[in-house]
Design a protein around this motif. Sequence first.
Motif, mmCIF file in Angstrom:
data_model
loop_
_atom_site.group_PDB
_atom_site.id
_atom_site.type_symbol
_atom_site.label_atom_id
_atom_site.label_comp_id
_atom_site.label_asym_id
_atom_site.label_seq_id
_atom_site.Cartn_x
_atom_site.Cartn_y
_atom_site.Cartn_z
ATOM 1 N N LYS A 89 -1.247 -0.611 -18.349
ATOM 2 C CA LYS A 89 -0.094 -0.266 -19.179
ATOM 3 C C LYS A 89 1.019 0.382 -18.358
ATOM 4 O O LYS A 89 2.123 -0.131 -18.282
ATOM 5 C CB LYS A 89 -0.526 0.665 -20.313
ATOM 6 C CG LYS A 89 -1.410 -0.013 -21.352
ATOM 7 C CD LYS A 89 -1.714 0.919 -22.509
ATOM 8 C CE LYS A 89 -2.556 0.221 -23.583
ATOM 9 N NZ LYS A 89 -2.861 1.135 -24.722
ATOM 10 N N SER A 90 0.719 1.521 -17.753
ATOM 11 C CA SER A 90 1.749 2.252 -17.007
ATOM 12 C C SER A 90 1.609 2.099 -15.498
ATOM 13 O O SER A 90 2.407 2.659 -14.739
ATOM 14 C CB SER A 90 1.697 3.743 -17.369
ATOM 15 O OG SER A 90 0.414 4.281 -17.082
ATOM 16 N N GLY A 91 0.607 1.344 -15.044
ATOM 17 C CA GLY A 91 0.437 1.110 -13.615
ATOM 18 C C GLY A 91 1.354 -0.007 -13.120
ATOM 19 O O GLY A 91 2.030 -0.684 -13.897
ATOM 20 N N PHE A 92 1.364 -0.190 -11.807
ATOM 21 C CA PHE A 92 2.214 -1.232 -11.216
ATOM 22 C C PHE A 92 1.866 -2.601 -11.769
ATOM 23 O O PHE A 92 2.749 -3.385 -12.128
ATOM 24 C CB PHE A 92 2.064 -1.221 -9.690
ATOM 25 C CG PHE A 92 2.681 -2.418 -9.014
ATOM 26 C CD1 PHE A 92 4.038 -2.472 -8.788
ATOM 27 C CD2 PHE A 92 1.893 -3.507 -8.643
ATOM 28 C CE1 PHE A 92 4.609 -3.595 -8.182
ATOM 29 C CE2 PHE A 92 2.458 -4.618 -8.040
ATOM 30 C CZ PHE A 92 3.818 -4.654 -7.810
ATOM 31 N N LEU A 93 0.576 -2.896 -11.857
ATOM 32 C CA LEU A 93 0.136 -4.212 -12.338
ATOM 33 C C LEU A 93 0.616 -4.463 -13.764
ATOM 34 O O LEU A 93 1.143 -5.541 -14.079
ATOM 35 C CB LEU A 93 -1.390 -4.302 -12.247
ATOM 36 C CG LEU A 93 -2.036 -5.681 -12.413
ATOM 37 C CD1 LEU A 93 -3.357 -5.733 -11.667
ATOM 38 C CD2 LEU A 93 -2.275 -6.013 -13.873
ATOM 39 N N ASP B 36 0.856 -1.183 0.000
ATOM 40 C CA ASP B 36 0.000 0.000 0.000
ATOM 41 C C ASP B 36 0.889 1.229 0.000
ATOM 42 O O ASP B 36 1.992 1.220 0.556
ATOM 43 C CB ASP B 36 -0.918 0.002 1.224
ATOM 44 C CG ASP B 36 -1.959 1.119 1.149
ATOM 45 O OD1 ASP B 36 -2.323 1.494 0.017
ATOM 46 O OD2 ASP B 36 -2.394 1.592 2.205
ATOM 47 N N GLU B 37 0.410 2.279 -0.643
ATOM 48 C CA GLU B 37 1.163 3.539 -0.721
ATOM 49 C C GLU B 37 0.326 4.645 -0.122
ATOM 50 O O GLU B 37 -0.858 4.798 -0.451
ATOM 51 C CB GLU B 37 1.517 3.842 -2.183
ATOM 52 C CG GLU B 37 2.180 5.191 -2.392
ATOM 53 C CD GLU B 37 1.197 6.276 -2.774
ATOM 54 O OE1 GLU B 37 1.316 7.381 -2.200
ATOM 55 O OE2 GLU B 37 0.306 6.025 -3.598
ATOM 56 N N SER B 38 0.921 5.408 0.794
ATOM 57 C CA SER B 38 0.218 6.507 1.433
ATOM 58 C C SER B 38 1.244 7.531 1.901
ATOM 59 O O SER B 38 2.448 7.267 1.903
ATOM 60 C CB SER B 38 -0.605 5.999 2.619
ATOM 61 O OG SER B 38 -1.384 7.049 3.168
ATOM 62 N N THR B 39 0.773 8.713 2.293
ATOM 63 C CA THR B 39 1.678 9.766 2.752
ATOM 64 C C THR B 39 1.733 9.787 4.272
ATOM 65 O O THR B 39 0.742 9.510 4.948
ATOM 66 C CB THR B 39 1.220 11.146 2.240
ATOM 67 O OG1 THR B 39 -0.138 11.353 2.635
ATOM 68 C CG2 THR B 39 1.312 11.217 0.724
ATOM 69 N N THR C 249 7.480 11.934 -7.524
ATOM 70 C CA THR C 249 6.195 11.442 -8.040
ATOM 71 C C THR C 249 5.865 10.061 -7.471
ATOM 72 O O THR C 249 6.739 9.365 -6.932
ATOM 73 C CB THR C 249 6.227 11.365 -9.570
ATOM 74 O OG1 THR C 249 7.289 10.477 -9.974
ATOM 75 C CG2 THR C 249 6.483 12.737 -10.169
ATOM 76 N N THR C 250 4.593 9.684 -7.622
ATOM 77 C CA THR C 250 4.134 8.368 -7.164
ATOM 78 C C THR C 250 3.462 7.638 -8.325
ATOM 79 O O THR C 250 2.381 7.078 -8.175
ATOM 80 C CB THR C 250 3.153 8.500 -5.983
ATOM 81 O OG1 THR C 250 2.050 9.332 -6.384
ATOM 82 C CG2 THR C 250 3.827 9.122 -4.783
ATOM 83 N N LYS C 251 4.119 7.672 -9.475
ATOM 84 C CA LYS C 251 3.591 6.991 -10.651
ATOM 85 C C LYS C 251 3.761 5.484 -10.510
ATOM 86 O O LYS C 251 4.458 5.001 -9.611
ATOM 87 C CB LYS C 251 4.309 7.486 -11.902
ATOM 88 C CG LYS C 251 4.125 8.970 -12.191
ATOM 89 C CD LYS C 251 4.906 9.367 -13.430
ATOM 90 C CE LYS C 251 4.763 10.858 -13.721
ATOM 91 N NZ LYS C 251 5.556 11.269 -14.905
ATOM 92 N N GLY C 252 3.147 4.765 -11.439
ATOM 93 C CA GLY C 252 3.262 3.305 -11.412
ATOM 94 C C GLY C 252 4.696 2.841 -11.529
ATOM 95 O O GLY C 252 5.107 1.878 -10.867
ATOM 96 N N CYS C 253 5.502 3.542 -12.339
ATOM 97 C CA CYS C 253 6.904 3.155 -12.506
ATOM 98 C C CYS C 253 7.693 3.380 -11.224
ATOM 99 O O CYS C 253 8.610 2.609 -10.900
ATOM 100 C CB CYS C 253 7.532 3.919 -13.675
ATOM 101 S SG CYS C 253 7.435 5.714 -13.522
#
Length: 242
Positions: free
Chosen positions: A193-197, A117-120, A154-158
């Motif tokens: 496509k660009s998400g973690f999955l 999980d990702e959170s601030t 950033t918190t992008k999928g990559c």
Amino acid sequence: MSEYERKQNVESLCKKLSGRQNFFKKVNTIEEAGTHASNIVAHNIAKNNKALSDGEFVKQCMLQVCDVLCPDKKNNFLTVSLSRKTVTSRIESIDKNLTSQLESKIGQFKFCSIAMDESTDINDTAQLVLFIKGVDENFDITEELACMRSLKGTTKGCDIFLEFQEGLLTLKVPITNICNITIDGAPNVTGKKSGFLGLFNQNYPGNNVVFLHCVIHQDALCKSALNMKPVLDAVVKLVNTI
């Protein structure tokens, strides 16, 4: 010296040597006990999220209690080092030891699953948390917090996928042993496509990993089981009045 005098002299020297050795053994034992006690206090400070400087306050309290209960043992309590620097090094060594134990257990896993999980945090820094649950050949199950990775910028999928890889690499978790990954429903995670999955499937084609979306929350279960209308009616009435 005569033979008798030489014998007496040797026995005297042996007694002195034995006495000095026993003294150093006693000193080493006290120092080891002091180090052990210092580690216990440092572990409790870290476990309860207390300030590192609290170790000095704890030592001051221990010495005052010692003056009342056992003043003859005060020198033993003085050997317990609890300065800020010492507490920091103790916590670091405990962390390394726990990480080493976890790596050893992970090396024995036959299958494992990951929950992420990702959170601030309170400083508005994005944190990626990974939990691991695995089973070895004896069917002993281990579930632990694997790691927490800070996402800079950033918190992008990559970004999430890169930190995920770094976390598994640090703990030496083989991808082939992972059978399940539980994720949340954010687009940067579930994107095909660009998400973690999507990035996971692109980098590890042919994997047999099962992806699960979230976990059933307790509040969702409560909402479906309880009649919330009386509560909601009262809340809506108060809001409208205000």
